[in-house]
Design a protein around this motif. Structure first.
Motif, PDB file in Angstrom:
ATOM      1  N   ALA A 167      -4.817   8.732   0.190  1.00  0.00           N
ATOM      2  CA  ALA A 167      -4.701   7.589   1.098  1.00  0.00           C
ATOM      3  C   ALA A 167      -3.329   6.960   0.908  1.00  0.00           C
ATOM      4  O   ALA A 167      -2.737   7.038  -0.172  1.00  0.00           O
ATOM      5  CB  ALA A 167      -5.796   6.562   0.829  1.00  0.00           C
ATOM      6  N   GLU A 168      -2.815   6.349   1.970  1.00  0.00           N
ATOM      7  CA  GLU A 168      -1.551   5.617   1.918  1.00  0.00           C
ATOM      8  C   GLU A 168      -1.766   4.259   2.568  1.00  0.00           C
ATOM      9  O   GLU A 168      -2.356   4.167   3.653  1.00  0.00           O
ATOM     10  CB  GLU A 168      -0.441   6.365   2.671  1.00  0.00           C
ATOM     11  N   VAL A 169      -1.318   3.203   1.883  1.00  0.00           N
ATOM     12  CA  VAL A 169      -1.415   1.846   2.424  1.00  0.00           C
ATOM     13  C   VAL A 169      -0.017   1.254   2.456  1.00  0.00           C
ATOM     14  O   VAL A 169       0.695   1.255   1.440  1.00  0.00           O
ATOM     15  CB  VAL A 169      -2.348   0.968   1.572  1.00  0.00           C
ATOM     16  N   PHE A 170       0.383   0.755   3.611  1.00  0.00           N
ATOM     17  CA  PHE A 170       1.714   0.207   3.819  1.00  0.00           C
ATOM     18  C   PHE A 170       1.670  -1.317   3.766  1.00  0.00           C
ATOM     19  O   PHE A 170       0.608  -1.926   3.851  1.00  0.00           O
ATOM     20  CB  PHE A 170       2.273   0.683   5.153  1.00  0.00           C
ATOM     21  N   GLY A 171       2.855  -1.919   3.662  1.00  0.00           N
ATOM     22  CA  GLY A 171       2.927  -3.370   3.528  1.00  0.00           C
ATOM     23  C   GLY A 171       2.664  -4.129   4.804  1.00  0.00           C
ATOM     24  O   GLY A 171       2.473  -5.347   4.767  1.00  0.00           O
ATOM     25  N   SER A 172       2.648  -3.443   5.941  1.00  0.00           N
ATOM     26  CA  SER A 172       2.338  -4.120   7.197  1.00  0.00           C
ATOM     27  C   SER A 172       1.923  -3.091   8.234  1.00  0.00           C
ATOM     28  O   SER A 172       2.253  -1.901   8.132  1.00  0.00           O
ATOM     29  CB  SER A 172       3.546  -4.907   7.721  1.00  0.00           C
ATOM     30  N   SER A 173       1.200  -3.550   9.233  1.00  0.00           N
ATOM     31  CA  SER A 173       0.762  -2.656  10.305  1.00  0.00           C
ATOM     32  C   SER A 173       1.954  -2.168  11.121  1.00  0.00           C
ATOM     33  O   SER A 173       1.950  -1.029  11.617  1.00  0.00           O
ATOM     34  CB  SER A 173      -0.245  -3.373  11.214  1.00  0.00           C
ATOM     35  N   ALA A 174       2.985  -3.007  11.264  1.00  0.00           N
ATOM     36  CA  ALA A 174       4.175  -2.610  12.022  1.00  0.00           C
ATOM     37  C   ALA A 174       4.905  -1.466  11.326  1.00  0.00           C
ATOM     38  O   ALA A 174       5.385  -0.526  11.974  1.00  0.00           O
ATOM     39  CB  ALA A 174       5.103  -3.800  12.200  1.00  0.00           C
ATOM     40  N   VAL A 175       4.990  -1.519  10.003  1.00  0.00           N
ATOM     41  CA  VAL A 175       5.662  -0.453   9.255  1.00  0.00           C
ATOM     42  C   VAL A 175       4.857   0.838   9.341  1.00  0.00           C
ATOM     43  O   VAL A 175       5.418   1.930   9.530  1.00  0.00           O
ATOM     44  CB  VAL A 175       5.888  -0.869   7.795  1.00  0.00           C
ATOM     45  N   LEU A 176       3.534   0.753   9.212  1.00  0.00           N
ATOM     46  CA  LEU A 176       2.704   1.950   9.335  1.00  0.00           C
ATOM     47  C   LEU A 176       2.884   2.599  10.704  1.00  0.00           C
ATOM     48  O   LEU A 176       2.978   3.830  10.807  1.00  0.00           O
ATOM     49  CB  LEU A 176       1.236   1.622   9.109  1.00  0.00           C
ATOM     50  N   ALA A 177       2.949   1.795  11.764  1.00  0.00           N
ATOM     51  CA  ALA A 177       3.116   2.350  13.107  1.00  0.00           C
ATOM     52  C   ALA A 177       4.405   3.173  13.200  1.00  0.00           C
ATOM     53  O   ALA A 177       4.436   4.241  13.818  1.00  0.00           O
ATOM     54  CB  ALA A 177       3.122   1.233  14.142  1.00  0.00           C
ATOM     55  N   LYS A 178       5.471   2.705  12.544  1.00  0.00           N
ATOM     56  CA  LYS A 178       6.723   3.454  12.535  1.00  0.00           C
ATOM     57  C   LYS A 178       6.627   4.708  11.672  1.00  0.00           C
ATOM     58  O   LYS A 178       7.192   5.745  11.991  1.00  0.00           O
ATOM     59  CB  LYS A 178       7.860   2.570  11.992  1.00  0.00           C
ATOM     60  N   ILE A 201      12.118  -4.157   9.410  1.00  0.00           N
ATOM     61  CA  ILE A 201      12.066  -3.081   8.421  1.00  0.00           C
ATOM     62  C   ILE A 201      12.172  -1.744   9.144  1.00  0.00           C
ATOM     63  O   ILE A 201      11.421  -1.479  10.086  1.00  0.00           O
ATOM     64  CB  ILE A 201      10.764  -3.133   7.604  1.00  0.00           C
ATOM     65  N   LEU A 202      13.100  -0.918   8.690  1.00  0.00           N
ATOM     66  CA  LEU A 202      13.259   0.434   9.207  1.00  0.00           C
ATOM     67  C   LEU A 202      12.674   1.429   8.219  1.00  0.00           C
ATOM     68  O   LEU A 202      12.666   1.183   7.011  1.00  0.00           O
ATOM     69  CB  LEU A 202      14.739   0.767   9.428  1.00  0.00           C
ATOM     70  N   VAL A 221      14.964  -1.502   4.506  1.00  0.00           N
ATOM     71  CA  VAL A 221      14.598  -0.100   4.716  1.00  0.00           C
ATOM     72  C   VAL A 221      13.506   0.281   3.725  1.00  0.00           C
ATOM     73  O   VAL A 221      13.648   0.049   2.520  1.00  0.00           O
ATOM     74  CB  VAL A 221      15.817   0.841   4.551  1.00  0.00           C
ATOM     75  N   LEU A 222      12.430   0.864   4.248  1.00  0.00           N
ATOM     76  CA  LEU A 222      11.337   1.323   3.393  1.00  0.00           C
ATOM     77  C   LEU A 222      11.465   2.814   3.136  1.00  0.00           C
ATOM     78  O   LEU A 222      11.507   3.616   4.069  1.00  0.00           O
ATOM     79  CB  LEU A 222       9.980   1.049   4.028  1.00  0.00           C
ATOM     80  N   ILE A 223      11.529   3.186   1.858  1.00  0.00           N
ATOM     81  CA  ILE A 223      11.430   4.577   1.444  1.00  0.00           C
ATOM     82  C   ILE A 223       9.987   4.839   1.072  1.00  0.00           C
ATOM     83  O   ILE A 223       9.415   4.143   0.231  1.00  0.00           O
ATOM     84  CB  ILE A 223      12.342   4.871   0.248  1.00  0.00           C
ATOM     85  N   GLN A 224       9.363   5.831   1.713  1.00  0.00           N
ATOM     86  CA  GLN A 224       7.991   6.192   1.370  1.00  0.00           C
ATOM     87  C   GLN A 224       7.997   7.074   0.125  1.00  0.00           C
ATOM     88  O   GLN A 224       8.911   7.876  -0.071  1.00  0.00           O
ATOM     89  CB  GLN A 224       7.342   6.954   2.525  1.00  0.00           C
TER      90      GLN A 224
END
Length: 399
Positions: free
Chosen positions: A253-264, A69-70, A103-106
């Protein structure tokens, strides 16, 4: 403008608007019964504080499949993703050209270029080889509707920032009000100008939030927040989200679908938090925020009444929009009071009317957006359309 002229323009716009009427992104419809994960699923760590900004980390399980995921900025930099200008303010289309990467759009991602800078008003996971997908958007640059400098008017080339502050997030992600988005942008620019000691509006386009965030004085002030808090994720396991407090009060607060995506996503997310902190900075003392306030904030939103948000399937303008007086120049947003005002579906350009994208070639976004209205906070949640158990993203916004 004569009364007869106003009436003629108004009737023209109303007639065109009827042709492309669609459900507003903010219109609620009955939601399927899918319960949000309880707040107890997140373990809170922190606080990590610099100046008036405090960050708490949320630890929990991944909810997205283990696929590459980018983030949007990564994908645009690789030229494997296109954000198309549709000619309508409140809908853009996106297209993932990659054969391998999703690709994740925030929610609140700002895209620079086109006819005017926009924010994308939903979290969307765009699959590889997606074709064109419609996404809801709002203008964050009132007035411009022409090419700016050397930018390409048919698409958006950059994404270096997300919107900041609970007022702007509420206007775009909760209320879906274009006029309120413009008002919030103006207020945010004014607060930043006050706290950096100079105007941040760029003469090239004074209403552009993106250009204001690129101001050198703003970047200099943000650098200390980024330097002190940029490494808080290091060494922490299963961090899928974060909570921010500004001046001692939890604002989101923001919660992402994975820790790897949050790191990016963290550098851009931290910058958004820092922009809010800079805008709200004052010399008044405040009590430190504690983890109990974080837990109560999240729990309040998750207890709210659930509603499902309708899809923006057909390009449509929202709220009051400016009529075009000739082929190039729209009426500035600040002068709307002196001109005909309409709540319709298209912008009018008398010499070259804007045409919506052909609906048959554009697919709806592969997510379903739900809202939960708590007493003190709102939770805006994107889930997979085909798999409602898959949480793509959660945004918690203080009221």
């Amino acid at each position: 403008m004569s009364t007869l002229h106003r009436k003629t323009l108004l009737l023209t716009v109303l007639g065109l608007g009827a042709l492309c009427w669609a459900a507003l992104p903010g219109d609620p419809v009955p939601a399927p019964e899918v319960a949000a994960a309880p707040v107890s699923d997140y373990r809170v760590s922190g606080p990590f504080t610099h100046d008036n900004l405090t960050v708490f980390l949320l630890h929990g399980p991944d909810t997205l499949p283990p696929r590459p995921i980018l983030t949007l900025d990564e994908a645009l930099a690789k030229n494997s993703f296109v954000v198309h200008e549709t000619g309508t303010v409140n809908t853009l289309t996106v297209e993932n050209l990659s054969a391998d990467d999703d690709v994740l759009i925030q929610p609140g991602d700002i895209v620079k270029g086109g006819r005017q800078d926009r924010l994308i008003a939903a979290a969307v996971l765009v699959p590889a080889k997606s074709g064109q997908i419609a996404v809801p958007s709002f203008c964050v640059e009132a007035g411009r509707w022409t090419q700016r400098g050397n930018e390409v008017v048919s698409r958006f080339a950059g994404n270096s920032a997300c919107i900041a502050g609970k007022d702007l997030k509420t206007a775009a992600l909760v209320d879906g009000q274009q006029a309120a988005v413009w008002e919030s942008v103006t207020k945010l620019q004014a607060k930043l100008s006050e706290n950096v000691g100079k105007p941040v509006a760029n003469p090239q386009s004074p209403t552009s939030l993106q250009l204001a965030l690129e101001d050198a004085a703003v970047a200099d002030k943000l650098a200390s927040y980024e330097r002190e808090l940029g490494s808080v994720l290091r060494g922490s396991r299963r961090v899928v989200g974060f909570v921010i407090a500004v001046n001692g009060k939890v604002t989101g607060a923001e919660v992402f679908g994975s820790s790897a995506v949050l790191a990016k996503a963290w550098p851009k997310a931290l910058r958004s938090a820092a922009v809010e902190a800079l805008a709200e900075r004052s010399e008044r003392p405040f009590a430190p925020c504690k983890s109990e306030a974080v837990t109560a904030f999240l729990a309040d939103a998750e207890k709210g009444q659930r509603e499902q948000v309708a899809d923006p399937q057909t390009p449509r303008e929202l709220n009051r929009v400016a009529l075009f007086t000739d082929g190039t120049n729209p009426i500035p947003a600040q002068n709307l009071q002196t001109h005909a005002l309409v709540d319709v579906g298209v912008l009018v350009n008398r010499s070259n009317p804007v045409r919506p994208a052909t609906p048959a070639t554009v697919q709806p976004a592969p997510v379903q957006v739900n809202r939960l209205q708590g007493t003190r906070a709102v939770l805006v949640e994107s889930r997979g359309r085909a798999n409602p158990a898959m949480v793509v993203h959660r945004s918690y916004i203080a009221k």
